[in-house]
Scaffold this motif. Structure first.
Motif, PDB file in Angstrom:
ATOM      1  N   SER A 164       0.836  -1.212   0.000  1.00 41.05           N
ATOM      2  CA  SER A 164       0.000   0.000   0.000  1.00 41.05           C
ATOM      3  C   SER A 164       0.864   1.253   0.000  1.00 41.05           C
ATOM      4  CB  SER A 164      -0.908   0.002   1.237  1.00 41.05           C
ATOM      5  OG  SER A 164      -0.093  -0.022   2.398  1.00 41.05           O
ATOM      6  N   CYS A 165       0.245   2.395  -0.369  1.00 38.47           N
ATOM      7  CA  CYS A 165       0.981   3.661  -0.472  1.00 38.47           C
ATOM      8  C   CYS A 165       1.408   4.113   0.920  1.00 38.47           C
ATOM      9  CB  CYS A 165       0.077   4.715  -1.111  1.00 38.47           C
ATOM     10  SG  CYS A 165       0.808   6.372  -1.059  1.00 38.47           S
ATOM     11  N   PRO A 166       2.713   4.352   1.124  1.00 32.97           N
ATOM     12  CA  PRO A 166       3.169   4.761   2.452  1.00 32.97           C
ATOM     13  C   PRO A 166       2.681   6.161   2.813  1.00 32.97           C
ATOM     14  CG  PRO A 166       5.012   4.142   1.008  1.00 32.97           C
ATOM     15  CD  PRO A 166       3.806   4.260   0.154  1.00 32.97           C
ATOM     16  N   TYR A 167       2.127   6.887   1.846  1.00 37.83           N
ATOM     17  CA  TYR A 167       1.727   8.272   2.115  1.00 37.83           C
ATOM     18  C   TYR A 167       0.231   8.368   2.401  1.00 37.83           C
ATOM     19  CZ  TYR A 167       1.865  13.371   1.731  1.00 37.83           C
ATOM     20  OH  TYR A 167       1.787  14.712   1.993  1.00 37.83           O
ATOM     21  N   CYS A 168      -0.595   7.744   1.482  1.00 35.88           N
ATOM     22  CA  CYS A 168      -2.038   7.880   1.678  1.00 35.88           C
ATOM     23  C   CYS A 168      -2.708   6.553   2.032  1.00 35.88           C
ATOM     24  CB  CYS A 168      -2.686   8.489   0.434  1.00 35.88           C
ATOM     25  SG  CYS A 168      -2.757   7.328  -0.942  1.00 35.88           S
ATOM     26  N   ARG A 169      -1.890   5.498   2.099  1.00 33.90           N
ATOM     27  CA  ARG A 169      -2.390   4.176   2.508  1.00 33.90           C
ATOM     28  C   ARG A 169      -3.270   3.507   1.463  1.00 33.90           C
ATOM     29  NH1 ARG A 169       1.227   2.630   5.609  1.00 33.90           N
ATOM     30  NH2 ARG A 169       1.964   4.367   6.835  1.00 33.90           N
ATOM     31  N   ALA A 170      -3.435   4.037   0.293  1.00 32.39           N
ATOM     32  CA  ALA A 170      -4.229   3.362  -0.740  1.00 32.39           C
ATOM     33  C   ALA A 170      -3.557   2.045  -1.084  1.00 32.39           C
ATOM     34  CB  ALA A 170      -4.314   4.244  -1.989  1.00 32.39           C
ATOM     35  N   SER A 171      -4.380   1.051  -1.500  1.00 31.08           N
ATOM     36  CA  SER A 171      -3.779  -0.249  -1.816  1.00 31.08           C
ATOM     37  C   SER A 171      -4.473  -0.859  -3.029  1.00 31.08           C
ATOM     38  CB  SER A 171      -3.884  -1.183  -0.603  1.00 31.08           C
ATOM     39  OG  SER A 171      -5.261  -1.348  -0.278  1.00 31.08           O
ATOM     40  N   GLY A 172      -4.028  -2.040  -3.389  1.00 30.71           N
ATOM     41  CA  GLY A 172      -4.635  -2.756  -4.515  1.00 30.71           C
ATOM     42  C   GLY A 172      -4.379  -2.040  -5.821  1.00 30.71           C
ATOM     43  N   HIS A 173      -5.400  -2.037  -6.704  1.00 26.85           N
ATOM     44  CA  HIS A 173      -5.159  -1.453  -8.024  1.00 26.85           C
ATOM     45  C   HIS A 173      -5.096   0.073  -7.970  1.00 26.85           C
ATOM     46  CE1 HIS A 173      -9.576  -1.601  -7.686  1.00 26.85           C
ATOM     47  NE2 HIS A 173      -9.511  -0.448  -8.324  1.00 26.85           N
ATOM     48  N   ASN A 174      -5.464   0.686  -6.856  1.00 31.39           N
ATOM     49  CA  ASN A 174      -5.337   2.150  -6.718  1.00 31.39           C
ATOM     50  C   ASN A 174      -3.884   2.590  -6.559  1.00 31.39           C
ATOM     51  OD1 ASN A 174      -8.044   2.696  -6.854  1.00 31.39           O
ATOM     52  ND2 ASN A 174      -8.351   2.332  -4.654  1.00 31.39           N
ATOM     53  N   PHE A 175      -3.067   1.644  -6.126  1.00 29.81           N
ATOM     54  CA  PHE A 175      -1.684   2.012  -5.817  1.00 29.81           C
ATOM     55  C   PHE A 175      -0.713   1.461  -6.874  1.00 29.81           C
ATOM     56  CE2 PHE A 175       2.262   0.604  -3.508  1.00 29.81           C
ATOM     57  CZ  PHE A 175       2.865   1.850  -3.531  1.00 29.81           C
ATOM     58  N   ALA A 176      -0.206   2.381  -7.692  1.00 27.19           N
ATOM     59  CA  ALA A 176       0.832   1.996  -8.666  1.00 27.19           C
ATOM     60  C   ALA A 176       1.911   3.078  -8.642  1.00 27.19           C
ATOM     61  CB  ALA A 176       0.230   1.887 -10.063  1.00 27.19           C
ATOM     62  N   VAL A 177       3.094   2.695  -9.065  1.00 33.94           N
ATOM     63  CA  VAL A 177       4.221   3.638  -9.005  1.00 33.94           C
ATOM     64  C   VAL A 177       4.891   3.722 -10.380  1.00 33.94           C
ATOM     65  CG1 VAL A 177       6.523   3.961  -8.028  1.00 33.94           C
ATOM     66  CG2 VAL A 177       4.654   3.246  -6.551  1.00 33.94           C
ATOM     67  N   PHE A 178       5.202   4.933 -10.826  1.00 34.50           N
ATOM     68  CA  PHE A 178       5.942   5.062 -12.105  1.00 34.50           C
ATOM     69  C   PHE A 178       7.005   6.155 -11.975  1.00 34.50           C
ATOM     70  CE2 PHE A 178       2.042   7.504 -12.085  1.00 34.50           C
ATOM     71  CZ  PHE A 178       2.450   8.764 -12.482  1.00 34.50           C
ATOM     72  N   LYS A 179       7.999   6.011 -12.817  1.00 40.48           N
ATOM     73  CA  LYS A 179       9.103   6.996 -12.783  1.00 40.48           C
ATOM     74  C   LYS A 179       8.610   8.331 -13.310  1.00 40.48           C
ATOM     75  CE  LYS A 179      13.049   3.964 -13.156  1.00 40.48           C
ATOM     76  NZ  LYS A 179      14.214   3.536 -13.884  1.00 40.48           N
ATOM     77  N   ASP A 180       9.067   9.425 -12.708  1.00 37.02           N
ATOM     78  CA  ASP A 180       8.626  10.760 -13.151  1.00 37.02           C
ATOM     79  C   ASP A 180       9.846  11.560 -13.623  1.00 37.02           C
ATOM     80  OD1 ASP A 180       7.458  13.149 -13.625  1.00 37.02           O
ATOM     81  OD2 ASP A 180       6.459  13.330 -11.667  1.00 37.02           O
ATOM     82  N   ARG A 181      10.182  11.370 -14.902  1.00 35.35           N
ATOM     83  CA  ARG A 181      11.411  12.001 -15.425  1.00 35.35           C
ATOM     84  C   ARG A 181      11.285  13.521 -15.501  1.00 35.35           C
ATOM     85  NH1 ARG A 181      12.570   7.144 -18.310  1.00 35.35           N
ATOM     86  NH2 ARG A 181      14.117   6.144 -16.966  1.00 35.35           N
ATOM     87  N   ASN A 182      10.059  14.005 -15.813  1.00 33.80           N
ATOM     88  CA  ASN A 182       9.870  15.461 -15.910  1.00 33.80           C
ATOM     89  C   ASN A 182      10.163  16.128 -14.577  1.00 33.80           C
ATOM     90  OD1 ASN A 182       9.187  15.484 -18.542  1.00 33.80           O
ATOM     91  ND2 ASN A 182       6.983  15.273 -18.171  1.00 33.80           N
ATOM     92  N   PHE A 183       9.671  15.474 -13.509  1.00 36.71           N
ATOM     93  CA  PHE A 183       9.892  16.002 -12.161  1.00 36.71           C
ATOM     94  C   PHE A 183      11.398  16.033 -11.863  1.00 36.71           C
ATOM     95  CE2 PHE A 183      10.214  15.319  -7.521  1.00 36.71           C
ATOM     96  CZ  PHE A 183       9.503  16.428  -7.075  1.00 36.71           C
ATOM     97  N   ALA A 184      12.081  14.955 -12.288  1.00 28.88           N
ATOM     98  CA  ALA A 184      13.530  14.875 -12.049  1.00 28.88           C
ATOM     99  C   ALA A 184      14.248  15.999 -12.783  1.00 28.88           C
ATOM    100  CB  ALA A 184      14.063  13.527 -12.524  1.00 28.88           C
ATOM    101  N   ARG A 185      13.832  16.224 -14.041  1.00 25.00           N
ATOM    102  CA  ARG A 185      14.479  17.272 -14.841  1.00 25.00           C
ATOM    103  C   ARG A 185      14.246  18.642 -14.228  1.00 25.00           C
ATOM    104  NH1 ARG A 185      13.861  14.402 -19.479  1.00 25.00           N
ATOM    105  NH2 ARG A 185      11.654  14.903 -19.655  1.00 25.00           N
ATOM    106  N   PHE A 186      12.963  18.879 -13.868  1.00 21.51           N
ATOM    107  CA  PHE A 186      12.606  20.184 -13.328  1.00 21.51           C
ATOM    108  C   PHE A 186      13.365  20.463 -12.028  1.00 21.51           C
ATOM    109  CE2 PHE A 186      10.054  22.400 -10.143  1.00 21.51           C
ATOM    110  CZ  PHE A 186       9.961  23.651 -10.734  1.00 21.51           C
ATOM    111  N   LEU A 187      13.294  19.490 -11.129  1.00 26.64           N
ATOM    112  CA  LEU A 187      13.887  19.703  -9.812  1.00 26.64           C
ATOM    113  C   LEU A 187      15.417  19.807  -9.910  1.00 26.64           C
ATOM    114  CD1 LEU A 187      12.840  19.998  -6.979  1.00 26.64           C
ATOM    115  CD2 LEU A 187      13.225  17.541  -6.615  1.00 26.64           C
ATOM    116  N   GLY A 188      15.991  18.922 -10.717  1.00 23.44           N
ATOM    117  CA  GLY A 188      17.456  18.885 -10.835  1.00 23.44           C
ATOM    118  C   GLY A 188      18.029  20.181 -11.369  1.00 23.44           C
ATOM    119  N   SER A 189      17.253  20.910 -12.180  1.00 27.49           N
ATOM    120  CA  SER A 189      17.817  22.111 -12.801  1.00 27.49           C
ATOM    121  C   SER A 189      17.570  23.378 -11.981  1.00 27.49           C
ATOM    122  CB  SER A 189      17.232  22.277 -14.208  1.00 27.49           C
ATOM    123  OG  SER A 189      15.845  22.491 -14.093  1.00 27.49           O
TER     124      SER A 189
END
Ligand SMILES: [Zn+2]
Ligand SMILES: [Zn+2]
Ligand SMILES: [Zn+2]
Ligand SMILES: [Zn+2]
Ligand SMILES: [Zn+2]
Ligand SMILES: [Zn+2]
Ligand SMILES: [Zn+2]
Length: 317
Positions: A56-81
């Motif tokens: 389950s999501c360690p932040y909002c506790r959602a579980s099952g098919h509601n909880f999926a994780v994907f890489k966020d490259r845009n966020f990485a680019r934005f934050l890194g710069s």
């Protein structure tokens, strides 16, 4: 790797509020490398932290098919710069400013270090407490003055480039004589004119002696008999005189041949000229004769015409 929480960071430009949640809720560090986003609540996590969570999501506790994780490259680019100040700015006065993606490298490698102020210094960063010593005693780009002629440049230029050519740099006699200690480079030529160890031409060099005695031995050398040298030079000269005689003989006969040829040509031309002259005269006489006889004929005719007219006239009166 150095710890980095949101509160440590000072951004040059404040982050938009919607993107200000940049701490991983699992490790409580700012997420810089490989951020992942949860589909349930949109929260970002470090990839390594969230990889350990499956249910389950360690932040909002959602579980099952509601909880999926994907890489966020845009966020990485934005934050890194985003541009940030060094987190030690307040504490140590570190003046580093750079992109957020570089701050961990800075903190582990360069923080607390400063750049040497001398242009051209090859040291990139120096520990602040070592800077004074570096600037004054070690930096190859520090200002330096030639102690012989006073030229000012960098330490490395003066030592490596200028010293080998400085006219006042003290050098030894090239023949290592002991009459002088070190002398300024520009005085070496003058010294060689008196140096006892420098080789000099024998004064009979024009007569064929090719020896180069040392100056201090030259008097002695001149007293030596130069007979062998003289004999050799004399026989060489005699030989050359013979050769030149032969040569001039050949040149003379060549000249005589040319004179003969020219004489023949001259005579031919004279003969030609004479015959042309005669021809010309003959023609002129012929022309005059011709004209004269024509005139005589004309004159005769005129006279007979006149006589006839006279007879007619007489007859009429
Ligand atoms: Zn984390
Ligand atoms: Zn969630
Ligand atoms: Zn720093
Ligand atoms: Zn330096
Ligand atoms: Zn100098
Ligand atoms: Zn000398
Ligand atoms: Zn000689």
């Amino acid at each position: 790797m150095s710890q980095l929480s949101r509160n440590d960071l000072i951004f040059q430009k404040e982050l938009p509020e919607s993107l200000d949640n940049i701490e991983c809720p699992i490790c409580l560090q700012v997420i810089i490398e490989e951020p992942c986003q949860a589909s349930c609540c949109g929260q970002h996590f470090c990839e390594t932290c969230i990889a350990r969570v499956t249910t389950s999501c360690p932040y909002c506790r959602a579980s099952g098919h509601n909880f999926a994780v994907f890489k966020d490259r845009n966020f990485a680019r934005f934050l890194g710069s985003q541009i940030v100040y060094c987190t030690n700015k307040e504490r140590t006065g570190c003046e580093w400013v750079g992109e957020l993606r570089q701050i961990r490298t800075h903190l582990s490698e360069n923080c607390g270090r400063v750049r040497c102020p001398h242009p051209g210094c090859p040291e990139e960063y120096i520990q602040a407490y070592k800077l004074k010593r570096h600037q004054e005693k070690e930096c190859p780009a520090r200002p330096y003055k030639c102690k012989h002629c006073g030229l000012k440049d960098t330490y490395i230029y003066i030592r490596q480039t200028h010293y080998p050519e400085c006219p006042l740099f003290p050098v030894e006699c090239p023949y290592k004589c002991t009459t002088v200690a070190k002398i300024p480079r520009c005085d070496v030529q003058d010294h060689l004119l008196v140096c006892p160890l420098s080789p000099v031409e024998c004064k009979y060099s024009a007569l064929g002696c090719l020896m180069m005695p040392l100056r201090m031995n030259s008097e002695e050398h001149h007293l030596e008999p130069h007979t062998e040298v003289l004999v050799e030079t004399c026989s060489r000269l005699l030989c050359r005189i013979e050769q030149e005689k032969e040569q001039s003989k050949a040149e003379q006969s060549n000249l005589q041949r040319q004179i003969n040829y020219l004489n023949t040509e001259l005579n031919k031309m004279r003969a030609d000229l004479r015959s042309q002259h005669d021809l010309l005269h003959g023609k002129v006489y012929y022309d005059i004769d011709d004209k004269l006889s024509q005139l005589i004929v004309k004159h005769e005719k005129l006279r007979s015409d006149h006589d006839q007219e006279f007879i007619i006239y007489i007859a009429m009166i």
